[in-house]
Design a protein around this motif. Sequence first.
Motif, PDB file in Angstrom:
ATOM      1  N   ARG A  25      42.939  60.202  27.393  1.00  0.00           N
ATOM      2  CA  ARG A  25      43.797  59.697  28.470  1.00  0.00           C
ATOM      3  C   ARG A  25      43.144  59.948  29.971  1.00  0.00           C
ATOM      4  O   ARG A  25      43.422  59.149  30.684  1.00  0.00           O
ATOM      5  N   ARG A  38      53.779  56.693  27.035  1.00  0.00           N
ATOM      6  CA  ARG A  38      52.455  56.034  26.617  1.00  0.00           C
ATOM      7  C   ARG A  38      52.339  54.817  26.258  1.00  0.00           C
ATOM      8  O   ARG A  38      53.315  54.249  25.142  1.00  0.00           O
ATOM      9  N   ARG A  91      40.447  57.676  31.037  1.00  0.00           N
ATOM     10  CA  ARG A  91      41.152  56.444  31.260  1.00  0.00           C
ATOM     11  C   ARG A  91      41.448  56.592  32.654  1.00  0.00           C
ATOM     12  O   ARG A  91      41.312  55.633  33.434  1.00  0.00           O
ATOM     13  N   THR A  92      42.565  57.564  32.850  1.00  0.00           N
ATOM     14  CA  THR A  92      42.888  57.551  34.320  1.00  0.00           C
ATOM     15  C   THR A  92      41.794  57.518  35.502  1.00  0.00           C
ATOM     16  O   THR A  92      42.062  56.834  36.512  1.00  0.00           O
TER      17      THR A  92
END
Length: 215
Positions: free
Chosen positions: A36, A161, A39-40
């Motif tokens: 994650r 999410r 991705r950010t």
Amino acid sequence: MNIILIGPPGAGKGTQAHRLVAERGMVQLSTGDMLRAARTSGTEMGKQVAAVMDRGELVTDEIVIGLIAEQLDSNADAGFIFDGFPRTLAQADALGELLESKGQSLQAVVEMQVDDDALVKRITGRFTCGECGTGYHDEFKQPAVEGKCDSCGAEGGFKRRPDDNEDALRTRLMAYYKDTSPLIGYYYAKGQLKRIDGLGDIEEVAGRIAGALDG
Ligand code: AMP
């Protein structure tokens, strides 16, 4: 002490890993969190895995093994908690080899058992503070003041999410039963498996994990 927390999505692995970090000074290695974060921050790898994660499928062994390998030199006197890794037999073998190459080993694999109906309920209602990551739930744990985080006081920054929806959850559960649950037999045969009941409140489950690790 190096341990693995294993269990289906929604079993509470992340929540219990956070407690072990706070109480024992262990270092949590969550491949889900690492992915994650990728991705950010918009890395090439993050872009590559985004759609796979949103569908609830597993990303490749190569990527997650690489992520874990990068972290194993971190300073972790009290040990690592592997959370959401390994998820396949190839990952389990790779972890064994990586630890051995560092002169380390696994002390326990804790299986958190939660029935499927409870998982669906837990997952479809959960949300976290975007600032500090504290977890909440529509039904079980609302913030004391609506819209405000109990822990850090941030307002209106809650997030859910993208893969916490029923379709992706069905795929994640299928991946768990097909690819990850064989690890339970694998670690049982190695004599490292500890099974605990993952149902109940956070304190109760934490007590069972402590009993499994220290008993
Ligand atoms: P988690 O936060 O552990 O539920 O992981 C979220 C998603 O990241 C999973 O549904 C997978 O798409 C991916 N993922 C996390 N850890 C792994 C892993 N060890 N192997 C493959 N995919 C993973």
